[in-house]
Design an enzyme around this catalytic site. Structure first.
Site, PDB file in Angstrom:
ATOM      1  CE1 TYR A 141     -13.519 -38.432  19.367  1.00 43.70           C
ATOM      2  CE2 TYR A 141     -15.261 -38.620  21.007  1.00 43.70           C
ATOM      3  CZ  TYR A 141     -14.870 -38.392  19.710  1.00 43.70           C
ATOM      4  OH  TYR A 141     -15.817 -38.122  18.760  1.00 43.70           O
ATOM      5  CE  LYS A 188      -3.281 -37.460   6.690  1.00 47.77           C
ATOM      6  NZ  LYS A 188      -3.760 -37.238   5.312  1.00 47.77           N
ATOM      7  CG  ASP A 220      -6.290 -38.186   3.121  1.00 50.72           C
ATOM      8  OD1 ASP A 220      -6.049 -39.413   3.211  1.00 50.72           O
ATOM      9  OD2 ASP A 220      -5.429 -37.355   2.776  1.00 50.72           O
ATOM     10  CG  ASP A 244     -17.479 -39.071  16.071  1.00 54.29           C
ATOM     11  OD1 ASP A 244     -18.616 -39.527  16.286  1.00 54.29           O
ATOM     12  OD2 ASP A 244     -17.207 -37.857  16.119  1.00 54.29           O
ATOM     13  CG  ASP A 248     -22.124 -38.722  12.212  1.00 54.32           C
ATOM     14  OD1 ASP A 248     -22.277 -39.721  12.957  1.00 54.32           O
ATOM     15  OD2 ASP A 248     -22.504 -37.580  12.519  1.00 54.32           O
TER      16      ASP A 248
HETATM   17  C1  IPM Z   1     -21.145 -40.432  18.987  1.00 54.20           C
HETATM   18  C2  IPM Z   1     -21.217 -39.001  19.452  1.00 54.20           C
HETATM   19  C3  IPM Z   1     -20.318 -38.839  20.666  1.00 54.20           C
HETATM   20  C4  IPM Z   1     -18.910 -39.111  20.219  1.00 54.20           C
HETATM   21  C5  IPM Z   1     -20.425 -37.506  21.393  1.00 54.20           C
HETATM   22  C6  IPM Z   1     -21.841 -37.170  21.780  1.00 54.20           C
HETATM   23  C7  IPM Z   1     -19.534 -37.502  22.632  1.00 54.20           C
HETATM   24  O1  IPM Z   1     -20.889 -38.125  18.427  1.00 54.20           O
HETATM   25  O2  IPM Z   1     -21.455 -41.326  19.783  1.00 54.20           O
HETATM   26  O3  IPM Z   1     -20.797 -40.668  17.836  1.00 54.20           O
HETATM   27  O4  IPM Z   1     -18.238 -38.235  19.665  1.00 54.20           O
HETATM   28  O5  IPM Z   1     -18.447 -40.244  20.438  1.00 54.20           O
HETATM   29 MN    MN Z   2     -20.615 -39.104  16.473  1.00 58.53          MN
END
Ligand code: IPM
Ligand code: MN
Length: 356
Positions: A141, A188, A220, A244, A248
């Site tokens: 990032y 990784k 993975d 990240d 999710d």
């Molecule tokens: C998160 C989001 C952010 C990230 C984006 C909106 C920049 O997906 O906080 O998980 O990738 O960190």
């Molecule tokens: Mn995110």
């Protein structure tokens, strides 16, 4: 106590869920005799529209001076043109970096009453209690990149220093000590040099924490393992990008992405708190978003930045209670079943805080 809290409602459903979290903070203040000063500031797409800057200087100054920051969500189709020079997300990345928030804590709340909404077999959810510790201000990032691919090539670079890995590893190890004493570190290392450094640095720091069991996993295979036997893990330590993605994925265990809170912390008490979900433009403005991720983020704010653990416990207990009582926002209500609105859910939780 007195606290100065900056609200960054942001875009999409951000303002809707932030309003409910602010309502909860106001109830906590009233019940405990605290004085919380809540001030809203522009950030994200709305700030691009009004100030041509996703993180206006006045917003950044207010955040740096605050005890804590509570954010809704940023971004939306209006600002996602690939050729756009200003991006809402960049405001959030700059804010994390400017505030020095290198550790992102993402607990995965698994409420028993929501088990039927998770697509996994209920027995797989038994005993699941996960905490992601995601590195937040380094990795791909923030590495060197070619800003705008006007040719045929664009690049982002995955860079980590030992110091960056060690400081976030310590956060994970400390958290594990207060939990089940296990850290699963994700990398990784079979392919990437930066990830071999990651593994080496985590191993090095962990040698000083013999009471914590540290295991290493390739990302993975771990992505699969996380859904196959989620109860096996305790604290999951990952770099910015892998953290990240995996957090999710883990939302599957909570029944909805709308349930997940997060805390972004640095070396002091100050923190930035936000639900893991995004701005959800498809449902924005309809009053149906799930405010629980934002409300549980407010609970984390009380615990980590204001040292009000009892209050945080009470907010979390109130959330568990409304879910037991059958309150469901649309994301948790199967087709045709009556769902409560964002405010309906927020008020139900707020009204149970004193009682819980
Ligand atoms: C998160 C989001 C952010 C990230 C984006 C909106 C920049 O997906 O906080 O998980 O990738 O960190
Ligand atoms: Mn995110």
């Amino acid at each position: 106590m007195q606290a100065n809290i900056v609200l960054l409602p942001g875009d999409g459903v951000g303002p809707e869920v932030t309003a409910e979290a602010a309502g909860v903070l106001n109830v906590v203040a009233e019940l405990g005799g605290h004085e919380f000063q809540l001030d809203s500031h522009p950030m994200g797409g709305n700030a691009i529209d009004d100030f041509q800057d996703p993180l206006p200087p006045a917003t950044l100054t207010a955040c740096k001076a605050a005890d804590a920051v509570l954010l809704g969500a940023v971004g939306g189709p209006k600002w996602s043109d690939p050729t756009a020079e200003l991006r809402p997300e960049q405001g959030l990345l700059d804010l994390r970096a400017e505030m020095g928030l290198f550790a992102n804590l993402r607990p995965v709340p698994v409420f028993e009453s929501l088990a039927p909404f998770a697509p996994l077999k209920p027995e797989l959810l038994r005993g699941v209690d996960l905490l992601f510790v995601r590195e937040l201000t380094g990795g791909i990032y923030f590495g060197p990149r070619q800003e705008q691919g006007d040719g045929d090539v664009a690049h982002d670079t995955l860079v980590y220093s030992t110091a960056e890995v060690e400081r976030v590893a310590r956060v994970a190890l400390r958290a594990a000590r207060g939990r089940r004493g296990k850290v699963a570190s994700i990398d990784k290392a079979n392919v990437l040099a930066s990830m071999r450094l990651w593994r080496r640095s985590v191993t090095e720091v962990a040698s000083a924490w013999p009471d914590v069991e540290v295991t290493h996993h390739l990302v993975d295979a771990f992505a699969m393992q996380l859904m196959r036997s989620p109860a096996d893990y305790d604290v999951i330590l990952a770099g910015n990008m892998f953290g990240d993605i995996l957090s999710d994925e883990a939302a599957i265990l909570a029944g909805s992405l709308g349930m997940l809170p997060s805390a972004s912390l640095g070396s002091g008490r100050q923190g930035l708190y936000e639900p893991v979900h995004g701005s959800a433009p498809d449902i924005a403005g309809r009053g149906i978003a799930n405010p629980i991720g934002a409300i549980l983020s407010a609970a984390m704010l009380l615990r980590h930045s204001l040292d009000l653990s009892a209050e945080a416990d009470r907010v979390e207990a109130a959330v568990a209670k409304v879910l037991d009582d059958g309150f469901r926002t649309a994301d948790l209500a199967p087709d045709g079943q009556a769902a409560v609105s964002t405010t309906g859910m927020g008020q139900a939780i707020a009204s149970r805080i004193g009682a819980a």
